[in-house]
Design a protein around this motif. Structure first.
Motif, PDB file in Angstrom:
ATOM      1  N   LEU A 130       0.810  -1.232   0.000  1.00 27.86           N
ATOM      2  CA  LEU A 130       0.000   0.000   0.000  1.00 27.86           C
ATOM      3  C   LEU A 130       0.840   1.276   0.000  1.00 27.86           C
ATOM      4  CD1 LEU A 130      -2.717  -1.034   2.612  1.00 27.86           C
ATOM      5  CD2 LEU A 130      -3.004  -0.856   0.129  1.00 27.86           C
ATOM      6  N   THR A 131       2.102   1.176   0.353  1.00 25.06           N
ATOM      7  CA  THR A 131       2.961   2.355   0.509  1.00 25.06           C
ATOM      8  C   THR A 131       2.902   3.326  -0.667  1.00 25.06           C
ATOM      9  OG1 THR A 131       4.388   1.241   2.088  1.00 25.06           O
ATOM     10  CG2 THR A 131       5.336   3.129   0.923  1.00 25.06           C
ATOM     11  N   PRO A 132       2.974   2.859  -1.925  1.00 24.02           N
ATOM     12  CA  PRO A 132       2.943   3.826  -3.034  1.00 24.02           C
ATOM     13  C   PRO A 132       1.638   4.615  -3.143  1.00 24.02           C
ATOM     14  CG  PRO A 132       3.547   1.631  -3.828  1.00 24.02           C
ATOM     15  CD  PRO A 132       3.141   1.493  -2.393  1.00 24.02           C
ATOM     16  N   TYR A 133       0.597   4.123  -2.497  1.00 25.49           N
ATOM     17  CA  TYR A 133      -0.724   4.750  -2.607  1.00 25.49           C
ATOM     18  C   TYR A 133      -1.096   5.593  -1.391  1.00 25.49           C
ATOM     19  CZ  TYR A 133      -0.910   1.208  -6.214  1.00 25.49           C
ATOM     20  OH  TYR A 133      -0.617   0.422  -7.297  1.00 25.49           O
ATOM     21  N   ARG A 134      -0.257   5.595  -0.372  1.00 28.37           N
ATOM     22  CA  ARG A 134      -0.570   6.355   0.843  1.00 28.37           C
ATOM     23  C   ARG A 134      -0.553   7.857   0.569  1.00 28.37           C
ATOM     24  NH1 ARG A 134      -0.705   4.337   5.940  1.00 28.37           N
ATOM     25  NH2 ARG A 134      -0.346   2.111   6.071  1.00 28.37           N
ATOM     26  N   SER A 135      -1.517   8.535   1.152  1.00 29.29           N
ATOM     27  CA  SER A 135      -1.574   9.984   1.054  1.00 29.29           C
ATOM     28  C   SER A 135      -2.042  10.489   2.406  1.00 29.29           C
ATOM     29  CB  SER A 135      -2.548  10.408  -0.040  1.00 29.29           C
ATOM     30  OG  SER A 135      -2.653  11.817  -0.065  1.00 29.29           O
ATOM     31  N   GLY A 136      -1.126  11.027   3.160  1.00 31.14           N
ATOM     32  CA  GLY A 136      -1.493  11.457   4.498  1.00 31.14           C
ATOM     33  C   GLY A 136      -1.650  10.263   5.411  1.00 31.14           C
ATOM     34  N   LYS A 137      -2.225  10.512   6.572  1.00 28.31           N
ATOM     35  CA  LYS A 137      -2.300   9.497   7.604  1.00 28.31           C
ATOM     36  C   LYS A 137      -3.305   8.385   7.308  1.00 28.31           C
ATOM     37  CE  LYS A 137      -3.743  10.217  11.989  1.00 28.31           C
ATOM     38  NZ  LYS A 137      -3.779  10.863  13.292  1.00 28.31           N
ATOM     39  N   GLY A 138      -4.427   8.747   6.710  1.00 26.46           N
ATOM     40  CA  GLY A 138      -5.480   7.749   6.590  1.00 26.46           C
ATOM     41  C   GLY A 138      -6.103   7.576   5.231  1.00 26.46           C
ATOM     42  N   THR A 139      -5.415   7.990   4.169  1.00 25.58           N
ATOM     43  CA  THR A 139      -6.002   7.935   2.833  1.00 25.58           C
ATOM     44  C   THR A 139      -5.105   7.170   1.881  1.00 25.58           C
ATOM     45  OG1 THR A 139      -7.052  10.086   3.188  1.00 25.58           O
ATOM     46  CG2 THR A 139      -6.875   9.340   0.914  1.00 25.58           C
ATOM     47  N   LEU A 140      -5.740   6.378   1.020  1.00 25.71           N
ATOM     48  CA  LEU A 140      -5.041   5.728  -0.080  1.00 25.71           C
ATOM     49  C   LEU A 140      -5.565   6.352  -1.364  1.00 25.71           C
ATOM     50  CD1 LEU A 140      -5.386   2.067   1.172  1.00 25.71           C
ATOM     51  CD2 LEU A 140      -3.276   3.409   1.098  1.00 25.71           C
ATOM     52  N   LYS A 141      -4.658   6.752  -2.237  1.00 28.04           N
ATOM     53  CA  LYS A 141      -5.034   7.338  -3.522  1.00 28.04           C
ATOM     54  C   LYS A 141      -4.500   6.462  -4.649  1.00 28.04           C
ATOM     55  CE  LYS A 141      -5.134  12.206  -2.166  1.00 28.04           C
ATOM     56  NZ  LYS A 141      -4.527  13.526  -2.413  1.00 28.04           N
ATOM     57  N   PHE A 142      -5.414   6.044  -5.524  1.00 26.39           N
ATOM     58  CA  PHE A 142      -5.072   5.229  -6.679  1.00 26.39           C
ATOM     59  C   PHE A 142      -5.264   6.085  -7.925  1.00 26.39           C
ATOM     60  CE2 PHE A 142      -6.586   2.476  -3.293  1.00 26.39           C
ATOM     61  CZ  PHE A 142      -5.589   1.517  -3.236  1.00 26.39           C
ATOM     62  N   PRO A 143      -4.180   6.423  -8.649  1.00 26.89           N
ATOM     63  CA  PRO A 143      -4.303   7.284  -9.825  1.00 26.89           C
ATOM     64  C   PRO A 143      -5.225   6.670 -10.882  1.00 26.89           C
ATOM     65  CG  PRO A 143      -1.993   6.975  -9.226  1.00 26.89           C
ATOM     66  CD  PRO A 143      -2.798   6.016  -8.397  1.00 26.89           C
ATOM     67  N   LEU A 144      -6.101   7.485 -11.430  1.00 25.45           N
ATOM     68  CA  LEU A 144      -7.033   7.017 -12.454  1.00 25.45           C
ATOM     69  C   LEU A 144      -6.358   6.806 -13.802  1.00 25.45           C
ATOM     70  CD1 LEU A 144     -10.160   9.171 -11.544  1.00 25.45           C
ATOM     71  CD2 LEU A 144      -9.894   6.689 -11.249  1.00 25.45           C
ATOM     72  N   ASN A 145      -5.146   7.346 -13.973  1.00 23.21           N
ATOM     73  CA  ASN A 145      -4.454   7.192 -15.251  1.00 23.21           C
ATOM     74  C   ASN A 145      -3.556   5.953 -15.278  1.00 23.21           C
ATOM     75  OD1 ASN A 145      -2.411   8.070 -13.581  1.00 23.21           O
ATOM     76  ND2 ASN A 145      -1.711   9.699 -14.941  1.00 23.21           N
ATOM     77  N   LYS A 146      -3.673   5.111 -14.239  1.00 24.38           N
ATOM     78  CA  LYS A 146      -2.929   3.858 -14.169  1.00 24.38           C
ATOM     79  C   LYS A 146      -3.909   2.741 -13.836  1.00 24.38           C
ATOM     80  CE  LYS A 146       1.364   5.953 -12.695  1.00 24.38           C
ATOM     81  NZ  LYS A 146       2.314   6.149 -11.609  1.00 24.38           N
ATOM     82  N   PRO A 147      -3.539   1.491 -14.120  1.00 25.02           N
ATOM     83  CA  PRO A 147      -4.450   0.391 -13.780  1.00 25.02           C
ATOM     84  C   PRO A 147      -4.729   0.357 -12.271  1.00 25.02           C
ATOM     85  CG  PRO A 147      -2.705  -0.375 -15.245  1.00 25.02           C
ATOM     86  CD  PRO A 147      -2.344   1.025 -14.823  1.00 25.02           C
ATOM     87  N   ILE A 148      -5.989   0.192 -11.924  1.00 22.40           N
ATOM     88  CA  ILE A 148      -6.375   0.119 -10.513  1.00 22.40           C
ATOM     89  C   ILE A 148      -6.040  -1.296 -10.021  1.00 22.40           C
ATOM     90  CG2 ILE A 148      -8.308   0.243  -8.875  1.00 22.40           C
ATOM     91  CD1 ILE A 148      -7.644   2.960 -10.159  1.00 22.40           C
ATOM     92  N   PRO A 149      -5.325  -1.415  -8.902  1.00 20.64           N
ATOM     93  CA  PRO A 149      -4.959  -2.741  -8.379  1.00 20.64           C
ATOM     94  C   PRO A 149      -6.118  -3.371  -7.591  1.00 20.64           C
ATOM     95  CG  PRO A 149      -4.020  -1.053  -6.984  1.00 20.64           C
ATOM     96  CD  PRO A 149      -4.721  -0.337  -8.115  1.00 20.64           C
ATOM     97  N   TYR A 150      -7.074  -3.933  -8.321  1.00 24.91           N
ATOM     98  CA  TYR A 150      -8.259  -4.483  -7.666  1.00 24.91           C
ATOM     99  C   TYR A 150      -7.910  -5.614  -6.701  1.00 24.91           C
ATOM    100  CZ  TYR A 150     -10.758  -1.643 -11.021  1.00 24.91           C
ATOM    101  OH  TYR A 150     -11.219  -0.577 -11.760  1.00 24.91           O
ATOM    102  N   ASP A 151      -6.860  -6.391  -7.008  1.00 28.75           N
ATOM    103  CA  ASP A 151      -6.442  -7.445  -6.083  1.00 28.75           C
ATOM    104  C   ASP A 151      -6.000  -6.847  -4.753  1.00 28.75           C
ATOM    105  OD1 ASP A 151      -4.234  -6.294  -7.462  1.00 28.75           O
ATOM    106  OD2 ASP A 151      -2.982  -8.029  -7.006  1.00 28.75           O
ATOM    107  N   LEU A 152      -5.356  -5.694  -4.813  1.00 28.60           N
ATOM    108  CA  LEU A 152      -4.931  -5.001  -3.600  1.00 28.60           C
ATOM    109  C   LEU A 152      -6.141  -4.469  -2.828  1.00 28.60           C
ATOM    110  CD1 LEU A 152      -2.414  -4.207  -2.022  1.00 28.60           C
ATOM    111  CD2 LEU A 152      -2.269  -2.133  -3.411  1.00 28.60           C
ATOM    112  N   ILE A 153      -7.148  -4.014  -3.558  1.00 32.28           N
ATOM    113  CA  ILE A 153      -8.377  -3.541  -2.913  1.00 32.28           C
ATOM    114  C   ILE A 153      -9.086  -4.705  -2.220  1.00 32.28           C
ATOM    115  CG2 ILE A 153     -10.665  -2.530  -3.332  1.00 32.28           C
ATOM    116  CD1 ILE A 153      -9.242  -0.738  -5.455  1.00 32.28           C
TER     117      ILE A 153
END
Length: 114
Positions: free
Chosen positions: A79-102
């Motif tokens: 999850l580290t590449p997607y962390r934004s701040g203390k409690g948010t994960l951000k998945f860029p819409l211009n890249k494939p969404i990692p549904y397995d990670l979700i």
């Protein structure tokens, strides 16, 4: 705009974002088949046993999921590449969404509830 349902929220986005939101919704429900859903804080909220489990939302350039549940070291690293701040994960819409990670993330939310 005040949304009454998750369907209404998703319908307010362009087609390509709706597709991502619907797939995130399906992914979460596949991981937690007995989950419910509602609008809370004007975003889709997945519930379990009547209480909020997680929220997801779409923004101009990313999909966000919050909060971040307690995770094991392997999931934390993933999850580290997607962390934004203390409690948010951000998945860029211009890249494939990692549904397995979700899926793994959703399972961590359920596990954290005991």
């Amino acid at each position: 705009m005040a949304f009454e349902t998750v369907d209404e929220y998703i319908a307010s986005f362009p087609a390509e974002v709706r597709e991502v939101l619907n797939e995130v919704r399906r992914t979460i429900h596949a991981a937690v088949p007995d989950a419910g859903e509602k609008i809370s804080y004007q975003m889709p909220t997945i519930t379990l046993d009547g209480t909020s489990l997680l929220h997801f939302s779409a923004w101009k350039t990313h999909l966000a999921i919050y909060p971040i549940p307690p995770t094991d070291p392997t999931l934390t690293e993933a999850l580290t590449p997607y962390r934004s701040g203390k409690g948010t994960l951000k998945f860029p819409l211009n890249k494939p969404i990692p549904y397995d990670l979700i899926t793994r993330l959703t399972e961590a939310f359920v596990a954290a509830r005991g």
